[in-house]
Design a protein around this motif. Structure first.
Motif, PDB file in Angstrom:
ATOM      1  N   MET A 153       0.820  -1.198   0.000  1.00  0.00           N
ATOM      2  CA  MET A 153       0.000   0.000   0.000  1.00  0.00           C
ATOM      3  C   MET A 153       0.863   1.261   0.000  1.00  0.00           C
ATOM      4  O   MET A 153       0.380   2.362   0.008  1.00  0.00           O
ATOM      5  CB  MET A 153      -0.921  -0.021   1.214  1.00  0.00           C
ATOM      6  N   SER A 154       2.135   1.104  -0.009  1.00  0.00           N
ATOM      7  CA  SER A 154       3.028   2.257   0.003  1.00  0.00           C
ATOM      8  C   SER A 154       2.905   3.040  -1.293  1.00  0.00           C
ATOM      9  O   SER A 154       2.977   2.476  -2.369  1.00  0.00           O
ATOM     10  CB  SER A 154       4.469   1.793   0.195  1.00  0.00           C
ATOM     11  N   GLU A 155       2.676   4.331  -1.171  1.00  0.00           N
ATOM     12  CA  GLU A 155       2.574   5.203  -2.337  1.00  0.00           C
ATOM     13  C   GLU A 155       3.790   6.114  -2.343  1.00  0.00           C
ATOM     14  O   GLU A 155       3.872   7.051  -1.578  1.00  0.00           O
ATOM     15  CB  GLU A 155       1.289   6.036  -2.278  1.00  0.00           C
ATOM     16  N   THR A 156       4.731   5.852  -3.246  1.00  0.00           N
ATOM     17  CA  THR A 156       5.996   6.574  -3.204  1.00  0.00           C
ATOM     18  C   THR A 156       5.837   8.059  -3.495  1.00  0.00           C
ATOM     19  O   THR A 156       6.671   8.855  -3.105  1.00  0.00           O
ATOM     20  CB  THR A 156       7.006   5.963  -4.190  1.00  0.00           C
ATOM     21  N   ASN A 157       4.772   8.479  -4.156  1.00  0.00           N
ATOM     22  CA  ASN A 157       4.561   9.896  -4.459  1.00  0.00           C
ATOM     23  C   ASN A 157       3.796  10.625  -3.359  1.00  0.00           C
ATOM     24  O   ASN A 157       3.584  11.820  -3.457  1.00  0.00           O
ATOM     25  CB  ASN A 157       3.814  10.056  -5.782  1.00  0.00           C
ATOM     26  N   GLY A 158       3.354   9.928  -2.342  1.00  0.00           N
ATOM     27  CA  GLY A 158       2.555  10.546  -1.301  1.00  0.00           C
ATOM     28  C   GLY A 158       3.352  11.482  -0.428  1.00  0.00           C
ATOM     29  O   GLY A 158       4.501  11.236  -0.089  1.00  0.00           O
ATOM     30  N   ALA A 159       2.722  12.588  -0.100  1.00  0.00           N
ATOM     31  CA  ALA A 159       3.367  13.607   0.723  1.00  0.00           C
ATOM     32  C   ALA A 159       3.158  13.367   2.217  1.00  0.00           C
ATOM     33  O   ALA A 159       3.832  13.976   3.031  1.00  0.00           O
ATOM     34  CB  ALA A 159       2.823  14.980   0.348  1.00  0.00           C
ATOM     35  N   TRP A 160       2.238  12.499   2.566  1.00  0.00           N
ATOM     36  CA  TRP A 160       1.857  12.293   3.966  1.00  0.00           C
ATOM     37  C   TRP A 160       2.518  11.040   4.515  1.00  0.00           C
ATOM     38  O   TRP A 160       2.445   9.972   3.910  1.00  0.00           O
ATOM     39  CB  TRP A 160       0.338  12.169   4.068  1.00  0.00           C
ATOM     40  N   THR A 161       3.156  11.169   5.680  1.00  0.00           N
ATOM     41  CA  THR A 161       3.842  10.045   6.312  1.00  0.00           C
ATOM     42  C   THR A 161       3.648  10.097   7.823  1.00  0.00           C
ATOM     43  O   THR A 161       3.357  11.148   8.387  1.00  0.00           O
ATOM     44  CB  THR A 161       5.364  10.072   6.024  1.00  0.00           C
ATOM     45  N   TRP A 162       3.831   8.950   8.445  1.00  0.00           N
ATOM     46  CA  TRP A 162       3.815   8.839   9.894  1.00  0.00           C
ATOM     47  C   TRP A 162       5.227   8.578  10.394  1.00  0.00           C
ATOM     48  O   TRP A 162       5.952   7.775   9.803  1.00  0.00           O
ATOM     49  CB  TRP A 162       2.943   7.663  10.352  1.00  0.00           C
ATOM     50  N   ARG A 163       5.611   9.225  11.488  1.00  0.00           N
ATOM     51  CA  ARG A 163       6.817   8.844  12.215  1.00  0.00           C
ATOM     52  C   ARG A 163       6.337   7.949  13.354  1.00  0.00           C
ATOM     53  O   ARG A 163       5.486   8.343  14.155  1.00  0.00           O
ATOM     54  CB  ARG A 163       7.560  10.063  12.765  1.00  0.00           C
ATOM     55  N   LEU A 164       6.844   6.730  13.404  1.00  0.00           N
ATOM     56  CA  LEU A 164       6.445   5.735  14.394  1.00  0.00           C
ATOM     57  C   LEU A 164       7.441   5.788  15.537  1.00  0.00           C
ATOM     58  O   LEU A 164       8.633   5.567  15.339  1.00  0.00           O
ATOM     59  CB  LEU A 164       6.421   4.354  13.737  1.00  0.00           C
ATOM     60  N   GLU A 165       6.961   6.055  16.757  1.00  0.00           N
ATOM     61  CA  GLU A 165       7.840   6.410  17.875  1.00  0.00           C
ATOM     62  C   GLU A 165       7.652   5.523  19.096  1.00  0.00           C
ATOM     63  O   GLU A 165       6.573   4.989  19.322  1.00  0.00           O
ATOM     64  CB  GLU A 165       7.562   7.856  18.283  1.00  0.00           C
ATOM     65  N   ASP A 166       8.721   5.460  19.915  1.00  0.00           N
ATOM     66  CA  ASP A 166       8.621   4.834  21.227  1.00  0.00           C
ATOM     67  C   ASP A 166       8.327   5.918  22.261  1.00  0.00           C
ATOM     68  O   ASP A 166       8.056   7.069  21.900  1.00  0.00           O
ATOM     69  CB  ASP A 166       9.879   4.024  21.569  1.00  0.00           C
TER      70      ASP A 166
END
Length: 74
Positions: free
Chosen positions: A1-14
């Motif tokens: 489902m990864s869209e390489t052109n997408g501008a929106w991302t999540w940073r996954l954190e501890d």
């Protein structure tokens, strides 16, 4: 489902805000819209939590939109 052109991302954190390495199927996801990103984290938050993710921060390109947002319900 990864869209390489997408501008929106999540940073996954501890708990300390450090990026958590997760399995390939959840890593480096990019989304075309904020809604797509939010739907994805809503669908997979339990799986992310099982891999040690405590909170997520949403970005549009380099701009932090919001977060960190805890994944637990406590």
């Amino acid at each position: 489902m990864s869209e390489t052109n997408g501008a929106w991302t999540w940073r996954l954190e501890d708990t300390s805000g450090t990026v958590v390495p997760v399995s390939e199927e959840y890593a480096d996801q990019h989304f075309a819209s904020q809604g797509d990103a939010e739907s994805w984290v809503g669908e997979f938050w339990r799986e992310l939590a099982e891999q040690g993710v405590v909170a997520v921060t949403l970005f549009e390109l380099d701009r932090q939109v919001y977060g960190p947002m805890r994944l637990d319900t406590n």
